[in-house]
Write an enzyme that holds these catalytic residues in place. Structure first.
Site, PDB file in Angstrom:
ATOM      1  N   GLU A  99       0.832  -1.197   0.000  1.00  0.00           N
ATOM      2  CA  GLU A  99       0.000   0.000   0.000  1.00  0.00           C
ATOM      3  C   GLU A  99       0.868   1.249   0.000  1.00  0.00           C
ATOM      4  O   GLU A  99       1.953   1.271   0.590  1.00  0.00           O
ATOM      5  CB  GLU A  99      -0.927   0.003   1.225  1.00  0.00           C
ATOM      6  CG  GLU A  99      -2.030  -1.025   1.116  1.00  0.00           C
ATOM      7  CD  GLU A  99      -2.949  -1.068   2.321  1.00  0.00           C
ATOM      8  OE1 GLU A  99      -4.154  -1.334   2.128  1.00  0.00           O
ATOM      9  OE2 GLU A  99      -2.469  -0.855   3.449  1.00  0.00           O
ATOM     10  N   CYS A 112       3.395   8.792   0.889  1.00  0.00           N
ATOM     11  CA  CYS A 112       3.841   7.908   1.969  1.00  0.00           C
ATOM     12  C   CYS A 112       4.066   6.531   1.355  1.00  0.00           C
ATOM     13  O   CYS A 112       3.114   5.876   0.921  1.00  0.00           O
ATOM     14  CB  CYS A 112       2.787   7.853   3.071  1.00  0.00           C
ATOM     15  SG  CYS A 112       3.204   6.724   4.420  1.00  0.00           S
ATOM     16  N   CYS A 119       6.323  -6.455   7.294  1.00  0.00           N
ATOM     17  CA  CYS A 119       7.382  -5.890   8.139  1.00  0.00           C
ATOM     18  C   CYS A 119       7.826  -6.943   9.144  1.00  0.00           C
ATOM     19  O   CYS A 119       6.980  -7.620   9.741  1.00  0.00           O
ATOM     20  CB  CYS A 119       6.883  -4.643   8.861  1.00  0.00           C
ATOM     21  SG  CYS A 119       8.156  -3.837   9.868  1.00  0.00           S
ATOM     22  N   CYS A 123       5.901  -4.367  15.570  1.00  0.00           N
ATOM     23  CA  CYS A 123       5.554  -3.362  16.573  1.00  0.00           C
ATOM     24  C   CYS A 123       4.104  -3.588  16.999  1.00  0.00           C
ATOM     25  O   CYS A 123       3.235  -3.834  16.163  1.00  0.00           O
ATOM     26  CB  CYS A 123       5.744  -1.960  16.013  1.00  0.00           C
ATOM     27  SG  CYS A 123       7.469  -1.597  15.574  1.00  0.00           S
ATOM     28  N   CYS A 126       1.090  -1.592  15.330  1.00  0.00           N
ATOM     29  CA  CYS A 126       1.141  -1.389  13.880  1.00  0.00           C
ATOM     30  C   CYS A 126       0.589  -2.594  13.127  1.00  0.00           C
ATOM     31  O   CYS A 126       0.995  -3.739  13.372  1.00  0.00           O
ATOM     32  CB  CYS A 126       2.584  -1.116  13.460  1.00  0.00           C
ATOM     33  SG  CYS A 126       2.783  -0.827  11.688  1.00  0.00           S
ATOM     34  N   CYS A 346      -1.255   6.431  10.088  1.00  0.00           N
ATOM     35  CA  CYS A 346      -0.046   5.852  10.663  1.00  0.00           C
ATOM     36  C   CYS A 346      -0.355   4.551  11.400  1.00  0.00           C
ATOM     37  O   CYS A 346      -1.229   4.498  12.260  1.00  0.00           O
ATOM     38  CB  CYS A 346       0.586   6.858  11.626  1.00  0.00           C
ATOM     39  SG  CYS A 346       2.108   6.288  12.385  1.00  0.00           S
TER      40      CYS A 346
END
Length: 363
Positions: A99, A112, A119, A123, A126, A346
């Site tokens: 994305e 962005c 990932c 985290c 996230c 975010c």
């Protein structure tokens, strides 16, 4: 069944140079071909009219020029609103999806972009880390996100284009440093059409110390943002597991060296989470951490994610936190959230989409 040709865009500059040499061509052809691909954005080798027909045929026999497929497009708010956030879901050559987000405002158009498929850092707040890690993005896959967003802009704002890039999408940029660096060098190349100044590009990291050191020595003139989220080692490790490998003491020392070397401040990004990192003591620790080097603090609100129990703080708590930082004489800003309704804010990117795929000509 015919074997699918390799996508020439996936080759690094060094690999392209070697491929051209293997065809018996002089080294300067590498630059010509690279410009046709990333400056003129040629879709076929036939378009490369400054190159001999013989070489074009050789290239066409061995390679193809591939583009990501637009698999989904979501807009936060009215489609007629020129300043609504837009999220594109792009399907890559191997059918993986990423994305990328456009954040428009009156004075800028910010892209962005993602640096990895998924990932590896997981985290806790996230969505990207919860999807698992698949692979690093190649330099062209990073670049094509910017170009795809630029194409979208031109359907809404004829005279506008991307003015800023933030590496705050899916993935940890400094764990894909070589491809990150090459993508930035291409996007900022003054002899190429896009030619975005490196000072308009921000790299965000959770604090991968070897990567920060490499960035400092790389010659890149980009800005650096640190996803800090807590100046308590224990709390930070509970939010960002990899923080156990890079202590706050080490990070503070590294950032002090980085800012001394570059002369540029870093941005400390701090997501306020109710009951976790929002106390007066948390603010005091943040102030103490930030006094060791040139920096500014950017506070952000938590954006809700399915199956996560974190909550945003109340405005009164946020105001108290901000005032404590201001009283210490430290510059602090509050980032406005964009795209939460389409999971584009975010921490919300997770490469999910619903619409039927279409080719790049329909961007």
């Amino acid at each position: 069944m015919q074997t699918r040709l390799s996508n020439i865009k996936h080759l690094s500059r060094q690999e392209l140079r070697q491929a051209i040499a293997n065809l018996g061509e002089p080294a300067y052809r590498t630059r010509q071909i690279h410009q046709w691909i990333f400056s003129h954005r040629a879709a076929t080798f036939e378009e490369m009219t400054t190159i001999s027909l013989e070489l074009r045929n050789k290239l066409a026999d061995q390679f193809r020029i591939g583009f990501p497929i637009l698999a989904d497009c979501q807009q936060d708010g009215s489609a007629n609103d020129p300043f609504s956030t837009v999220k594109l879901l792009l399907e890559l050559d191997d059918n993986e999806k990423i994305e990328t987000v456009l954040i428009p405002s009156e004075n800028r158009m910010t892209a962005c972009v993602s640096s990895q498929v998924g990932c590896p850092l997981q985290c806790r707040f996230c969505a990207s880390g919860q999807t698992g890690f698949k692979r690093n993005l190649s330099a062209d896959e990073i670049i094509d996100q910017v170009f795809s967003l630029n194409d979208f802009i031109r359907t809404k704002h004829e005279s506008n284009e991307i003015t800023n890039i933030v590496f705050m999408g899916m993935g940890e940029p400094l764990l894909n440093f070589e491809n990150l660096k090459e993508s930035i060098e291409v996007l900022s190349d003054q002899s190429y059409k896009f030619n975005l100044p490196q000072r308009k590009i921000t790299i965000s990291t959770v604090g991968i110390i070897p990567g920060i050191n490499e960035l400092g020595k790389s010659g890149l003139k980009t800005k650096l943002a640190i996803s800090l989220h807590s100046a308590s080692q224990e709390t930070r490790e509970s939010l960002i597991p990899v923080a156990s490998e890079f202590s706050l003491t080490q990070l503070r020392k590294t950032l002090s060296e980085y800012t001394s070397q570059t002369g540029e401040p870093v941005t400390l990004v701090y997501m306020l989470l109710k009951g976790i990192n929002d106390s007066v003591e948390d603010a005091r620790l943040l102030v103490k951490f930030s006094r060791s080097f040139l920096c500014k603090i950017n506070l952000i609100d938590y954006n809700s994610i399915i199956n996560m129990k974190f909550k945003p703080v109340f405005n009164e708590t946020k105001d108290m936190f901000i005032q404590h930082i201001l009283d210490a004489g430290i510059h602090v800003t509050v980032r406005k959230s964009h795209g939460a309704s389409i999971n584009a804010a975010c921490g919300q990117l997770a490469a999910k989409g619903t619409q039927k795929a279409e080719n790049r000509n329909n961007l």
